[in-house]
Design a protein around this motif. Sequence first.
Motif, PDB file in Angstrom:
ATOM      1  N   LYS A  97       0.794  -1.232   0.000  1.00  0.00           N
ATOM      2  CA  LYS A  97       0.000   0.000   0.000  1.00  0.00           C
ATOM      3  C   LYS A  97       0.826   1.281   0.000  1.00  0.00           C
ATOM      4  O   LYS A  97       0.335   2.332  -0.383  1.00  0.00           O
ATOM      5  CB  LYS A  97      -0.927   0.037   1.226  1.00  0.00           C
ATOM      6  CG  LYS A  97      -1.877  -1.120   1.316  1.00  0.00           C
ATOM      7  CD  LYS A  97      -2.949  -1.018   0.285  1.00  0.00           C
ATOM      8  CE  LYS A  97      -3.948  -2.160   0.453  1.00  0.00           C
ATOM      9  NZ  LYS A  97      -4.994  -2.101  -0.520  1.00  0.00           N
ATOM     10  N   ASN A 122      -1.810   4.292  -3.758  1.00  0.00           N
ATOM     11  CA  ASN A 122      -3.135   4.572  -4.286  1.00  0.00           C
ATOM     12  C   ASN A 122      -4.004   5.049  -3.128  1.00  0.00           C
ATOM     13  O   ASN A 122      -4.190   4.314  -2.164  1.00  0.00           O
ATOM     14  CB  ASN A 122      -3.728   3.315  -4.926  1.00  0.00           C
ATOM     15  CG  ASN A 122      -5.033   3.581  -5.639  1.00  0.00           C
ATOM     16  OD1 ASN A 122      -5.631   4.637  -5.489  1.00  0.00           O
ATOM     17  ND2 ASN A 122      -5.473   2.623  -6.418  1.00  0.00           N
ATOM     18  N   GLU A 123      -4.556   6.241  -3.219  1.00  0.00           N
ATOM     19  CA  GLU A 123      -5.368   6.775  -2.128  1.00  0.00           C
ATOM     20  C   GLU A 123      -6.831   6.363  -2.223  1.00  0.00           C
ATOM     21  O   GLU A 123      -7.638   6.775  -1.398  1.00  0.00           O
ATOM     22  CB  GLU A 123      -5.236   8.294  -2.090  1.00  0.00           C
ATOM     23  CG  GLU A 123      -3.839   8.735  -1.725  1.00  0.00           C
ATOM     24  CD  GLU A 123      -3.746  10.229  -1.469  1.00  0.00           C
ATOM     25  OE1 GLU A 123      -4.759  10.838  -1.086  1.00  0.00           O
ATOM     26  OE2 GLU A 123      -2.654  10.771  -1.665  1.00  0.00           O
ATOM     27  N   ASP A 124      -7.191   5.556  -3.214  1.00  0.00           N
ATOM     28  CA  ASP A 124      -8.577   5.125  -3.358  1.00  0.00           C
ATOM     29  C   ASP A 124      -8.866   3.806  -2.645  1.00  0.00           C
ATOM     30  O   ASP A 124     -10.009   3.479  -2.382  1.00  0.00           O
ATOM     31  CB  ASP A 124      -8.936   4.963  -4.843  1.00  0.00           C
ATOM     32  CG  ASP A 124      -8.867   6.290  -5.583  1.00  0.00           C
ATOM     33  OD1 ASP A 124      -9.026   7.341  -4.917  1.00  0.00           O
ATOM     34  OD2 ASP A 124      -8.645   6.269  -6.798  1.00  0.00           O
ATOM     35  N   LYS A 125      -7.827   3.026  -2.367  1.00  0.00           N
ATOM     36  CA  LYS A 125      -8.023   1.712  -1.742  1.00  0.00           C
ATOM     37  C   LYS A 125      -7.640   1.785  -0.263  1.00  0.00           C
ATOM     38  O   LYS A 125      -6.666   2.414   0.106  1.00  0.00           O
ATOM     39  CB  LYS A 125      -7.160   0.660  -2.436  1.00  0.00           C
ATOM     40  CG  LYS A 125      -7.554   0.437  -3.882  1.00  0.00           C
ATOM     41  CD  LYS A 125      -6.708  -0.649  -4.498  1.00  0.00           C
ATOM     42  CE  LYS A 125      -7.115  -0.882  -5.936  1.00  0.00           C
ATOM     43  NZ  LYS A 125      -6.309  -1.906  -6.574  1.00  0.00           N
ATOM     44  N   VAL A 126      -8.444   1.142   0.574  1.00  0.00           N
ATOM     45  CA  VAL A 126      -8.156   1.127   2.006  1.00  0.00           C
ATOM     46  C   VAL A 126      -7.201  -0.015   2.313  1.00  0.00           C
ATOM     47  O   VAL A 126      -7.225  -1.029   1.620  1.00  0.00           O
ATOM     48  CB  VAL A 126      -9.453   0.988   2.837  1.00  0.00           C
ATOM     49  CG1 VAL A 126     -10.319   2.193   2.661  1.00  0.00           C
ATOM     50  CG2 VAL A 126     -10.190  -0.286   2.529  1.00  0.00           C
ATOM     51  N   VAL A 128      -5.492   3.560   3.584  1.00  0.00           N
ATOM     52  CA  VAL A 128      -4.612   4.595   3.041  1.00  0.00           C
ATOM     53  C   VAL A 128      -3.622   4.953   4.152  1.00  0.00           C
ATOM     54  O   VAL A 128      -4.017   5.462   5.193  1.00  0.00           O
ATOM     55  CB  VAL A 128      -5.406   5.836   2.601  1.00  0.00           C
ATOM     56  CG1 VAL A 128      -4.464   6.924   2.144  1.00  0.00           C
ATOM     57  CG2 VAL A 128      -6.392   5.475   1.520  1.00  0.00           C
ATOM     58  N   LYS A 130      -0.588   7.246   5.014  1.00  0.00           N
ATOM     59  CA  LYS A 130       0.030   8.453   4.481  1.00  0.00           C
ATOM     60  C   LYS A 130       0.464   9.345   5.637  1.00  0.00           C
ATOM     61  O   LYS A 130      -0.228   9.435   6.645  1.00  0.00           O
ATOM     62  CB  LYS A 130      -0.990   9.190   3.609  1.00  0.00           C
ATOM     63  CG  LYS A 130      -0.496  10.460   2.995  1.00  0.00           C
ATOM     64  CD  LYS A 130      -1.587  11.071   2.143  1.00  0.00           C
ATOM     65  CE  LYS A 130      -1.107  12.360   1.506  1.00  0.00           C
ATOM     66  NZ  LYS A 130      -2.144  12.967   0.681  1.00  0.00           N
TER      67      LYS A 130
END
Length: 154
Positions: A97, A122-126, A128, A130
Motif C-alpha cells: 500500500k 493509491n489513495e482510493d483503496k483502504v 490509506v 500516508k
Amino acid sequence: MRYKLIILGTFLISMMGWSQLRESGYQPIFNVGYSQGTHSMVQLGMEYDVITTEEKWLFIGGGVMATPYYKEWHWLPYVDVTKGNGLGFYGLKVTTKHIQPQVGVSLLNFIDIGIGYAFPFNEDKVPVIKGFNVGLKVRISGNDKVYPRLKIGF
C-alpha cells in the motif's frame, strides 16, 4: 481469504530463504515492532544481517504488518532495508500500500526508534497509509555478531 494467502506466501518464502541462508552461515533476526501515525500498526518480521563491521551494518528482511482500519484488520506484507552507521540508521520499507523512508536511532541494534513518512501508492483503496509516523522495533537473534559490543572508556 486473499490476505491469508498473502500472509502464508510471505511466510513460506521467508522459511525457504531462511533454510538456504542458514546453510550458508547466516542466521535470521526476528523482529517485532509498533508504529503510530495516521494508523497504529504492529509488525512481525525476519531480517538477515548482510554486512556487519564494528561501525556499520545492513539488514534486509520482510514480514507482515497489521493495522485496524474502520473496525477491520488489514494485513500488509512488507520488505525493508536498514543501514546503520554507529548510533543512527536510515532505511526504506515497502508494503503493498505504501513506501516509507525512515531515519532514527539504534540502541546496540537491539531497539530501533525511528521516524518516517509514508507515501501511498493509491489513495482510493483502504487502508490509506500516508504521512509522518513514529516507530519502535525490537530485534531478537541468537547471533552475537548482530549486536555491537558496548565500549566504555578509551
